[in-house]
Design an enzyme around this catalytic site. Structure first.
Site, short mmCIF file in Angstrom:
data_model
loop_
_atom_site.label_atom_id
_atom_site.label_comp_id
_atom_site.label_asym_id
_atom_site.label_seq_id
_atom_site.Cartn_x
_atom_site.Cartn_y
_atom_site.Cartn_z
N ASP A 30 -13.89 27.34 -1.06
CA ASP A 30 -12.49 27.06 -1.37
C ASP A 30 -11.64 28.29 -1.00
O ASP A 30 -12.03 29.43 -1.25
CB ASP A 30 -12.34 26.74 -2.86
CG ASP A 30 -11.01 26.09 -3.19
OD1 ASP A 30 -11.02 24.91 -3.57
OD2 ASP A 30 -9.96 26.75 -3.04
N ASN A 86 -11.10 15.93 -9.11
CA ASN A 86 -9.78 15.56 -9.59
C ASN A 86 -9.33 14.32 -8.84
O ASN A 86 -9.31 14.31 -7.60
CB ASN A 86 -8.79 16.71 -9.33
CG ASN A 86 -9.20 17.99 -10.05
OD1 ASN A 86 -9.68 17.94 -11.18
ND2 ASN A 86 -9.01 19.12 -9.39
N GLY A 92 -4.78 16.57 -11.10
CA GLY A 92 -4.80 17.81 -10.34
C GLY A 92 -5.21 17.67 -8.89
O GLY A 92 -5.41 18.68 -8.21
N GLN A 93 -5.34 16.44 -8.40
CA GLN A 93 -5.72 16.28 -6.99
C GLN A 93 -4.55 16.64 -6.08
O GLN A 93 -3.45 16.08 -6.22
CB GLN A 93 -6.17 14.84 -6.70
CG GLN A 93 -6.70 14.69 -5.28
CD GLN A 93 -7.23 13.29 -4.96
OE1 GLN A 93 -7.07 12.36 -5.76
NE2 GLN A 93 -7.83 13.14 -3.80
N HIS A 99 -13.29 15.24 -2.60
CA HIS A 99 -14.02 16.50 -2.60
C HIS A 99 -14.50 16.80 -4.00
O HIS A 99 -13.85 16.45 -4.99
CB HIS A 99 -13.15 17.65 -2.08
CG HIS A 99 -11.82 17.77 -2.75
ND1 HIS A 99 -10.75 16.97 -2.40
CD2 HIS A 99 -11.38 18.57 -3.75
CE1 HIS A 99 -9.71 17.28 -3.16
NE2 HIS A 99 -10.07 18.25 -4.00
N HIS A 101 -15.61 19.97 -6.41
CA HIS A 101 -15.60 21.41 -6.59
C HIS A 101 -16.94 21.81 -7.22
O HIS A 101 -17.31 21.29 -8.27
CB HIS A 101 -14.49 21.83 -7.57
CG HIS A 101 -13.10 21.48 -7.12
ND1 HIS A 101 -12.24 22.40 -6.58
CD2 HIS A 101 -12.42 20.30 -7.14
CE1 HIS A 101 -11.07 21.82 -6.30
NE2 HIS A 101 -11.16 20.54 -6.64
P1 5GP Z 1 -7.75 19.54 -5.62
O1 5GP Z 1 -6.58 20.24 -6.26
O2 5GP Z 1 -7.27 18.46 -4.66
O3 5GP Z 1 -8.79 19.04 -6.57
O4 5GP Z 1 -8.50 20.63 -4.77
C1 5GP Z 1 -8.09 21.02 -3.50
C2 5GP Z 1 -8.73 22.34 -3.22
O5 5GP Z 1 -8.75 22.55 -1.83
C3 5GP Z 1 -8.01 23.52 -3.85
O6 5GP Z 1 -8.91 24.24 -4.70
C4 5GP Z 1 -7.55 24.35 -2.64
O7 5GP Z 1 -7.64 25.73 -2.89
C5 5GP Z 1 -8.50 23.91 -1.55
N1 5GP Z 1 -7.97 23.90 -0.20
C6 5GP Z 1 -6.83 23.29 0.22
N2 5GP Z 1 -6.67 23.44 1.55
C7 5GP Z 1 -7.75 24.17 1.98
C8 5GP Z 1 -8.14 24.66 3.26
O8 5GP Z 1 -7.48 24.45 4.28
N3 5GP Z 1 -9.30 25.37 3.31
C9 5GP Z 1 -10.05 25.62 2.20
N4 5GP Z 1 -11.17 26.32 2.38
N5 5GP Z 1 -9.71 25.16 0.98
C10 5GP Z 1 -8.57 24.45 0.87
#
Ligand code: 5GP
Ligand code: ZN
Length: 113
Positions: A30, A86, A92-93, A99, A101
Site C-alpha cells: 500500500d 472496506n 471507507g472504500q 482489494h 488489506h
Molecule cells: P480503501 O480505502 O479503498 O479500502 O483502500 C484503498 C487503498 O489503496 C488505500 O490504503 C490507499 O493507500 C491505496 N492506494 C490507492 N492508490 C494506490 C496506488 O496507486 N498504489 C498503491 N500502492 N496503493 C494505492
C-alpha cells in the site's frame, strides 16, 4: 476498466511494488501504509467491491486467501495479521476495485474504527 488504477497495476501498465503475482492475483505494498506491513491483495479481474462477488467470480476469492496465508507464512507473521475489506464509501472504500488489506507488525484494536 480503463480508468481503474488497480486494473492498471494488475496489467502492469503502471509499475508497483509487487509482493506476489500469478495469473489471477496481485499483491503489492500500500502506498500509504497503516501498519509496518500493509499489503493489498487484489484479483486481476475487475470486481468493483465485495458486494459484487457471486458464483461467477468467487473462485479467485478463495485463491486470494490462499495467497494471503502464503505471504504471511513467507514473511513470518502467519499468526499475527489482520485482513480488512472496506465495501462502500461509508465503510471507507476509496478504490472501486476489490482489494483486501493485509496488515501486520503492530497491535490492532477491536472493534475497528
Ligand atoms: P480503501 O480505502 O479503498 O479500502 O483502500 C484503498 C487503498 O489503496 C488505500 O490504503 C490507499 O493507500 C491505496 N492506494 C490507492 N492508490 C494506490 C496506488 O496507486 N498504489 C498503491 N500502492 N496503493 C494505492
Ligand atoms: Zn479495476
Amino acid at each position: 476498466m480503463s480508468d481503474c488504477i488497480f486494473c492498471k497495476l494488475a496489467s502492469g501498465e503502471i509499475p508497483t511494488n509487487k509482493v506476489y503475482e500469478d495469473d489471477t492475483v496481485l499483491a503489492f505494498h500500500d502506498m500509504d501504509p497503516q501498519a509496518p506491513t500493509h499489503i493489498l491483495v487484489i484479483p486481476k479481474a475487475h470486481i468493483a467491491s465485495a458486494s459484487e462477488i457471486d458464483e461467477s467470480n468467487s473462485t479467485v476469492i478463495a485463491h486470494i486467501f490462499e495467497v494471503i496465508a502464503k505471504i504471511a507464512a513467507e514473511n513470518g507473521f502467519e499468526n499475527d495479521f489482520r485482513v480488512v475489506n472496506n465495501c462502500g464509501a461509508r465503510a471507507g472504500q476509496t478504490v472501486h476495485h476489490l482489494h483486501f488489506h493485509l496488515m501486520s507488525g503492530r497491535e490492532f484494536t477491536w472493534p475497528a474504527g
